[in-house]
Design a protein around this motif. Structure first.
Motif, PDB file in Angstrom:
ATOM      1  N   VAL A  54      68.776  85.567 -18.745  1.00  0.00           N
ATOM      2  CA  VAL A  54      69.393  86.864 -19.001  1.00  0.00           C
ATOM      3  C   VAL A  54      70.874  86.855 -18.643  1.00  0.00           C
ATOM      4  N   ALA A  55      71.241  86.076 -17.643  1.00  0.00           N
ATOM      5  CA  ALA A  55      72.639  86.036 -17.204  1.00  0.00           C
ATOM      6  C   ALA A  55      73.537  85.361 -18.237  1.00  0.00           C
ATOM      7  N   THR A  74      57.105  82.235 -27.422  1.00  0.00           N
ATOM      8  CA  THR A  74      57.062  81.530 -26.141  1.00  0.00           C
ATOM      9  C   THR A  74      55.942  82.093 -25.265  1.00  0.00           C
ATOM     10  N   ARG A  75      55.344  81.237 -24.438  1.00  0.00           N
ATOM     11  CA  ARG A  75      54.333  81.652 -23.468  1.00  0.00           C
ATOM     12  C   ARG A  75      54.660  81.012 -22.125  1.00  0.00           C
ATOM     13  N   PRO A  76      54.549  81.779 -21.041  1.00  0.00           N
ATOM     14  CA  PRO A  76      54.892  81.228 -19.730  1.00  0.00           C
ATOM     15  C   PRO A  76      53.758  80.393 -19.153  1.00  0.00           C
ATOM     16  N   ALA A  77      54.111  79.512 -18.249  1.00  0.00           N
ATOM     17  CA  ALA A  77      53.101  78.754 -17.516  1.00  0.00           C
ATOM     18  C   ALA A  77      52.401  79.688 -16.525  1.00  0.00           C
ATOM     19  N   PRO A  78      51.163  79.390 -16.158  1.00  0.00           N
ATOM     20  CA  PRO A  78      50.461  80.208 -15.158  1.00  0.00           C
ATOM     21  C   PRO A  78      51.290  80.341 -13.881  1.00  0.00           C
ATOM     22  N   GLY A  79      51.348  81.545 -13.372  1.00  0.00           N
ATOM     23  CA  GLY A  79      52.161  81.805 -12.198  1.00  0.00           C
ATOM     24  C   GLY A  79      53.572  82.239 -12.509  1.00  0.00           C
ATOM     25  N   HIS A  80      53.947  82.132 -13.783  1.00  0.00           N
ATOM     26  CA  HIS A  80      55.304  82.512 -14.208  1.00  0.00           C
ATOM     27  C   HIS A  80      55.256  83.613 -15.259  1.00  0.00           C
ATOM     28  N   GLU A  81      54.263  84.469 -15.167  1.00  0.00           N
ATOM     29  CA  GLU A  81      54.069  85.507 -16.181  1.00  0.00           C
ATOM     30  C   GLU A  81      55.287  86.420 -16.313  1.00  0.00           C
ATOM     31  N   ALA A  82      56.012  86.642 -15.217  1.00  0.00           N
ATOM     32  CA  ALA A  82      57.193  87.511 -15.266  1.00  0.00           C
ATOM     33  C   ALA A  82      58.273  86.970 -16.187  1.00  0.00           C
ATOM     34  N   ASP A  83      58.188  85.685 -16.544  1.00  0.00           N
ATOM     35  CA  ASP A  83      59.159  85.109 -17.481  1.00  0.00           C
ATOM     36  C   ASP A  83      59.128  85.818 -18.827  1.00  0.00           C
ATOM     37  N   ALA A  88      62.243  88.353 -22.887  1.00  0.00           N
ATOM     38  CA  ALA A  88      62.441  89.450 -23.838  1.00  0.00           C
ATOM     39  C   ALA A  88      63.834  90.059 -23.681  1.00  0.00           C
ATOM     40  N   LYS A  89      64.275  90.242 -22.440  1.00  0.00           N
ATOM     41  CA  LYS A  89      65.609  90.791 -22.203  1.00  0.00           C
ATOM     42  C   LYS A  89      66.693  89.878 -22.762  1.00  0.00           C
ATOM     43  N   ALA A  90      66.534  88.564 -22.546  1.00  0.00           N
ATOM     44  CA  ALA A  90      67.529  87.613 -23.032  1.00  0.00           C
ATOM     45  C   ALA A  90      67.540  87.547 -24.557  1.00  0.00           C
ATOM     46  N   ALA A 135      48.445  89.942 -18.823  1.00  0.00           N
ATOM     47  CA  ALA A 135      48.278  91.185 -19.573  1.00  0.00           C
ATOM     48  C   ALA A 135      49.330  92.210 -19.177  1.00  0.00           C
ATOM     49  N   LEU A 136      49.537  92.394 -17.888  1.00  0.00           N
ATOM     50  CA  LEU A 136      50.516  93.365 -17.413  1.00  0.00           C
ATOM     51  C   LEU A 136      51.940  92.927 -17.760  1.00  0.00           C
ATOM     52  N   ALA A 137      52.172  91.622 -17.748  1.00  0.00           N
ATOM     53  CA  ALA A 137      53.494  91.114 -18.139  1.00  0.00           C
ATOM     54  C   ALA A 137      53.763  91.397 -19.612  1.00  0.00           C
ATOM     55  N   CYS A 138      52.733  91.279 -20.447  1.00  0.00           N
ATOM     56  CA  CYS A 138      52.900  91.583 -21.872  1.00  0.00           C
ATOM     57  C   CYS A 138      53.205  93.072 -22.072  1.00  0.00           C
ATOM     58  N   ASN A 139      52.535  93.934 -21.314  1.00  0.00           N
ATOM     59  CA  ASN A 139      52.838  95.360 -21.403  1.00  0.00           C
ATOM     60  C   ASN A 139      54.285  95.646 -21.010  1.00  0.00           C
ATOM     61  N   ALA A 140      54.752  94.992 -19.942  1.00  0.00           N
ATOM     62  CA  ALA A 140      56.141  95.165 -19.517  1.00  0.00           C
ATOM     63  C   ALA A 140      57.112  94.615 -20.554  1.00  0.00           C
ATOM     64  N   GLN A 141      56.717  93.527 -21.205  1.00  0.00           N
ATOM     65  CA  GLN A 141      57.528  92.934 -22.268  1.00  0.00           C
ATOM     66  C   GLN A 141      57.745  93.947 -23.406  1.00  0.00           C
ATOM     67  N   LEU A 142      56.682  94.639 -23.787  1.00  0.00           N
ATOM     68  CA  LEU A 142      56.798  95.647 -24.845  1.00  0.00           C
ATOM     69  C   LEU A 142      57.714  96.785 -24.410  1.00  0.00           C
ATOM     70  N   GLU A 143      57.613  97.201 -23.162  1.00  0.00           N
ATOM     71  CA  GLU A 143      58.464  98.288 -22.685  1.00  0.00           C
ATOM     72  C   GLU A 143      59.938  97.898 -22.703  1.00  0.00           C
ATOM     73  N   VAL A 144      60.225  96.636 -22.439  1.00  0.00           N
ATOM     74  CA  VAL A 144      61.610  96.154 -22.538  1.00  0.00           C
ATOM     75  C   VAL A 144      62.117  96.326 -23.969  1.00  0.00           C
ATOM     76  N   CYS A 145      61.285  95.999 -24.931  1.00  0.00           N
ATOM     77  CA  CYS A 145      61.679  96.169 -26.336  1.00  0.00           C
ATOM     78  C   CYS A 145      61.928  97.646 -26.647  1.00  0.00           C
ATOM     79  N   ARG A 146      61.021  98.493 -26.214  1.00  0.00           N
ATOM     80  CA  ARG A 146      61.143  99.923 -26.520  1.00  0.00           C
ATOM     81  C   ARG A 146      62.373 100.560 -25.894  1.00  0.00           C
TER      82      ARG A 146
END
Length: 215
Positions: A54-55, A74-83, A88-90, A135-146
């Motif tokens: 993002v930077a 893209t899909r994150p590795a397990p443990g890196h779901e926040a990616d 999405a922001k980047a 699952a929760l990371a995907c929901n947050a990903q959509l909110e970033v888009c919105r």
């Protein structure tokens, strides 16, 4: 069309690249590690790039400049779901510089499930706890888009089951509700998922919206 695909060597991204090339499009296939270049079709323009910084969104901006569309699978590795959120922001920041449309492959967790009174997939009682972080990371990903006002984006939610299979060219489109067939199954092959993505690429129907695909 000139299409850039991030996550081009992944299970979904690789099928998107193959489908786009089969239709005669010019594909820039982006991976993080050049060691994955041999996994890409020779007809694709192989590039390295990081869609998660993002930077510094220079990679996204450079790889989307002059293109008609960016597809991210893209899909994150397990443990890196926040990616998923940072990526999405980047991506949004990068294509905002170039004015290119973004088609983002997301998750099914936020789709409502038919017959449950409005429960989303992640809220259903039998949802596996081990899947909640992605699952929760995907929901947050959509909110970033919105929350992004200046980009022509579309967010694609798969059905409950997305796996390798047959390319039939057959699928249904939906909005915010999980698609279920007559047998109660929510599924599609990765091959037909790629068909639907390229149909959307060629004939855009969804702008600044989420849609879903299934049989």
């Amino acid at each position: 069309m000139r299409i850039t695909v991030f996550g081009a060597a992944g299970a979904v991204g690789g099928r998107v690249v193959a489908e786009a090339l089969a239709r005669g499009h010019e594909v820039t296939a982006v991976v993080r590690d050049p060691a994955r270049f041999p996994l890409l079709p020779p007809a694709a323009h192989a590039r390295t790039g990081d869609a998660s910084d993002v930077a510094d969104v220079a990679d996204v901006a450079a790889l989307s400049a002059g293109q008609d569309l960016v597809i991210s699978a893209t899909r994150p590795a397990p443990g890196h779901e926040a990616d998923l959120v940072t990526t999405a922001k980047a991506l949004l920041a990068g294509v905002a510089r170039t004015g290119v449309r973004l088609l983002l492959v997301g998750g099914a967790a936020g789709l409502t499930v038919p017959g449950t009174g409005g429960l989303t997939v992640v809220e259903t009682p039998d949802f596996p706890p081990s899947w909640r972080p992605i699952a929760l990371a995907c929901n947050a990903q959509l909110e970033v888009c919105r929350a992004e006002p200046g980009v022509d984006w579309a967010y694609v939610s798969p059905p409950a089951l997305l796996e390798p299979g047959e390319r039939t060219g057959r699928y249904r489109l939906g909005g915010d509700e999980l698609l279920v067939d007559a047998e109660g199954r929510s599924a599609i092959s990765m091959e037909d998922f790629a068909v639907a993505l390229l149909d959307e690429a060629e004939r855009p129907r969804h702008h600044r919206a989420r849609f879903t695909i299934g049989y």
